[in-house]
Design a protein around this motif. Structure first.
Motif, PDB file in Angstrom:
ATOM      1  N   LEU A   1       0.869  -1.166   0.000  1.00  0.00           N
ATOM      2  CA  LEU A   1       0.000   0.000   0.000  1.00  0.00           C
ATOM      3  C   LEU A   1       0.911   1.222   0.000  1.00  0.00           C
ATOM      4  O   LEU A   1       1.783   1.359   0.864  1.00  0.00           O
ATOM      5  N   LEU A   2       0.728   2.093  -0.986  1.00  0.00           N
ATOM      6  CA  LEU A   2       1.552   3.295  -1.087  1.00  0.00           C
ATOM      7  C   LEU A   2       0.954   4.407  -0.237  1.00  0.00           C
ATOM      8  O   LEU A   2      -0.234   4.731  -0.380  1.00  0.00           O
ATOM      9  N   ASP A   3       1.763   4.982   0.623  1.00  0.00           N
ATOM     10  CA  ASP A   3       1.327   6.150   1.366  1.00  0.00           C
ATOM     11  C   ASP A   3       1.240   7.316   0.374  1.00  0.00           C
ATOM     12  O   ASP A   3       1.897   7.318  -0.671  1.00  0.00           O
TER      13      ASP A   3
ATOM     14  N   LYS B   1       0.241  -3.690  -6.022  1.00  0.00           N
ATOM     15  CA  LYS B   1       0.327  -2.340  -5.490  1.00  0.00           C
ATOM     16  C   LYS B   1      -1.057  -1.742  -5.344  1.00  0.00           C
ATOM     17  O   LYS B   1      -1.904  -1.888  -6.226  1.00  0.00           O
ATOM     18  N   TYR B   2      -1.252  -1.035  -4.224  1.00  0.00           N
ATOM     19  CA  TYR B   2      -2.539  -0.410  -3.930  1.00  0.00           C
ATOM     20  C   TYR B   2      -2.307   1.017  -3.440  1.00  0.00           C
ATOM     21  O   TYR B   2      -1.244   1.346  -2.913  1.00  0.00           O
ATOM     22  N   ILE B   3      -3.335   1.826  -3.617  1.00  0.00           N
ATOM     23  CA  ILE B   3      -3.376   3.157  -3.029  1.00  0.00           C
ATOM     24  C   ILE B   3      -4.791   3.335  -2.495  1.00  0.00           C
ATOM     25  O   ILE B   3      -5.757   2.844  -3.083  1.00  0.00           O
ATOM     26  N   SER B   4      -4.897   4.029  -1.396  1.00  0.00           N
ATOM     27  CA  SER B   4      -6.217   4.275  -0.819  1.00  0.00           C
ATOM     28  C   SER B   4      -6.903   5.425  -1.539  1.00  0.00           C
ATOM     29  O   SER B   4      -6.259   6.414  -1.917  1.00  0.00           O
TER      30      SER B   4
ATOM     31  N   ASN C   1      -0.309  -0.252 -12.720  1.00  0.00           N
ATOM     32  CA  ASN C   1      -1.144  -1.296 -12.139  1.00  0.00           C
ATOM     33  C   ASN C   1      -1.298  -1.128 -10.617  1.00  0.00           C
ATOM     34  O   ASN C   1      -1.147  -2.077  -9.856  1.00  0.00           O
ATOM     35  N   ILE C   2      -1.577   0.104 -10.224  1.00  0.00           N
ATOM     36  CA  ILE C   2      -1.825   0.429  -8.818  1.00  0.00           C
ATOM     37  C   ILE C   2      -3.336   0.501  -8.650  1.00  0.00           C
ATOM     38  O   ILE C   2      -3.992   1.358  -9.242  1.00  0.00           O
ATOM     39  N   LYS C   3      -3.861  -0.413  -7.849  1.00  0.00           N
ATOM     40  CA  LYS C   3      -5.312  -0.487  -7.657  1.00  0.00           C
ATOM     41  C   LYS C   3      -5.746   0.427  -6.518  1.00  0.00           C
ATOM     42  O   LYS C   3      -5.054   0.554  -5.509  1.00  0.00           O
ATOM     43  N   ILE C   4      -6.902   1.035  -6.681  1.00  0.00           N
ATOM     44  CA  ILE C   4      -7.459   1.906  -5.642  1.00  0.00           C
ATOM     45  C   ILE C   4      -8.322   1.061  -4.713  1.00  0.00           C
ATOM     46  O   ILE C   4      -9.169   0.302  -5.168  1.00  0.00           O
ATOM     47  N   ILE C   5      -8.062   1.190  -3.405  1.00  0.00           N
ATOM     48  CA  ILE C   5      -8.892   0.493  -2.424  1.00  0.00           C
ATOM     49  C   ILE C   5      -9.708   1.524  -1.651  1.00  0.00           C
ATOM     50  O   ILE C   5      -9.272   2.646  -1.428  1.00  0.00           O
ATOM     51  N   HIS C   6     -10.892   1.107  -1.254  1.00  0.00           N
ATOM     52  CA  HIS C   6     -11.825   1.974  -0.526  1.00  0.00           C
ATOM     53  C   HIS C   6     -11.962   1.479   0.905  1.00  0.00           C
ATOM     54  O   HIS C   6     -11.958   0.264   1.150  1.00  0.00           O
TER      55      HIS C   6
END
Length: 127
Positions: free
Chosen positions: A4-6, A35-38, A71-76
C-alpha cells in the motif's frame, strides 16, 4: 508481496522526487508487485490541490492514467478498516494517515511510507 503506497510516496514517485528510494521505485515499477493506493490518498491530493497547498505537474486525469499504467489499484475503506481505526493509538493525529494505516493492517498490506509517526504503529508491516 502486497504493498500500500502512502500518499507522499505516490507523490514522490509521480514527480520523480529523489527523496524516494531506488528500492521503492523498483517495487512500484515491478509488474509482479501487487500495489494499492487508498482512495483517501486521492482525496487528500485533491483537497491539497484545491486549497493551493499542493502543485502537481500532472492533473487528475494523468494521475489516474499513472495508476492504471503502473497497475496500482485503488482500495476503498470498509467497515473493518474503521473498526481498526477506532483501536489505533493516537500516535498519528492525521485522519487520512490513520485510515491508510487501518487499511494496511486490515488487508495485511505492507505500507510503503517515510512518515516517522506512522512507523511507530504496532501490527503494521512496513517497507
Amino acid at each position: 508481496m502486497r504493498f500500500l503506497l502512502d500518499t507522499h510516496i505516490f507523490l514522490f514517485f509521480i514527480n520523480g522526487d529523489l527523496q524516494i528510494s531506488k528500492e521503492t521505485v523498483n517495487v512500484i515499477n515491478n509488474p509482479k508487485s501487487e500495489k494499492y493506493i487508498s482512495v483517501v490518498s486521492i482525496w487528500e491530493i485533491v483537497i491539497k490541490m484545491n486549497i493551493g497547498k499542493l502543485k502537481l505537474r500532472d492533473n487528475i486525469e494523468s494521475i489516474y492514467y499513472l495508476l492504471e499504467n503502473y497497475n496500482i489499484k485503488i482500495i476503498h475503506p470498509r467497515k473493518r478498516d474503521f473498526e481498526i481505526y477506532l483501536t489505533l493509538p493516537l500516535i498519528h493525529k492525521d485522519p487520512f494517515d490513520r485510515v491508510i494505516i487501518s487499511q494496511a493492517i486490515a488487508d495485511d498490506l505492507t505500507l510503503i511510507t517515510d512518515d516517522q509517526y506512522t512507523k511507530n504503529y504496532p501490527n503494521l508491516k512496513l517497507f
